[in-house]
Scaffold this active site. Sequence first.
Site: not given
Ligand code: NAI
Ligand code: 15L
Length: 269
Positions: A138, A49, A163, A134, A110, A71
């Site tokens: 960031k 965590d 995204s 959120y 973003n 996160g």
């Molecule tokens: P996701 O929600 O699929 O993965 C995040 C992971 O972090 C999850 O597996 C969750 O269990 C873990 N997590 C959450 N809180 C935690 C904690 N306290 N301790 C340990 N693990 C924890 O998100 P995704 O889409 O994979 O995004 C990854 C990163 O990229 C995030 O930081 C997100 O904010 C950022 N991001 C993603 C975007 C996207 O389009 N996928 C867009 C903008 C930013």
């Molecule tokens: C983010 O920051 C989120 O993690 C992702 O799930 C999408 O919502 C993305 O932005 C977005 O703006 O499309």
Amino acid sequence: MNRLLITGAAGGLGKLARARLGHLADTLRLADMADLGDAEPNEELLICDLADKSAVDAMVEGCDGIVHFGGRSLEDSWEIIRDSNIEGVFNLYEAARRHGVSRIFYASSNHAIGYHQQTQQLDAEAVTRPDSLYGVSKVFGEALATMYYDKFGIETANVRIGSCFPEPRDHRMLSTWISEDDMVSLIECVFRVPRLGCPVIYGVSDNAASWWDNTSIGYLGWKPQDNSEKFRSKIDAVMETPAVDDPVSVYQGGIFTVAGIAEKPTGAA
Ligand code: NAI
Ligand code: 15L
């Protein structure tokens, strides 16, 4: 690298990194608070965590670089955002400082600039205008990374990801989409460039409809190959174009600008 740490390895982008970035290091250390399945021969798995300072310290020890995907990735209550994205990122940078980690890929978003209008073109100098708690978290992470660079020389790519999904899911994402291939090549460039510094990078493909200008990071040699335009007719066919005064058409952060403050955890996946 000997050992590359990927946090959030059970999430969408973490799974992508796990599948595609094994060649960057002899060992991938994969961490999350959720289940990570079984380890492949070059993998170390760790349940951790991010809010637990001593666990984060142990997670980072022995690593040369970090891809920080862990996160809360959507809007949520203050307590959830604070524990995972404020305390969590502080714990990570403190551990990096103590253990001499020199380079970090920080998954910003973003939503750090989400209240800018879609009529604006932004570059790395744009002021932050977060659209949610959120987004504020960031901005905090980017500021913390900058301070650890100026004070201790730890290099960070502050990547304002648009995204990142296999395909854009709506009209807004025609501007914000980054393909999985372009995300992988960006991470490769971040860890291969001789000197990174602490740049702001817009994590976006070569979309015709993009709002973001990455001119300042030409030295990375990153050349995104994909363009969301090939999905436009598909999106037009399955959903209405939102009205011009709908917040999803007005603000870069889209729907995140509409949400209020969550007084309880949202439970949203
Ligand atoms: P996701 O929600 O699929 O993965 C995040 C992971 O972090 C999850 O597996 C969750 O269990 C873990 N997590 C959450 N809180 C935690 C904690 N306290 N301790 C340990 N693990 C924890 O998100 P995704 O889409 O994979 O995004 C990854 C990163 O990229 C995030 O930081 C997100 O904010 C950022 N991001 C993603 C975007 C996207 O389009 N996928 C867009 C903008 C930013
Ligand atoms: C983010 O920051 C989120 O993690 C992702 O799930 C999408 O919502 C993305 O932005 C977005 O703006 O499309």
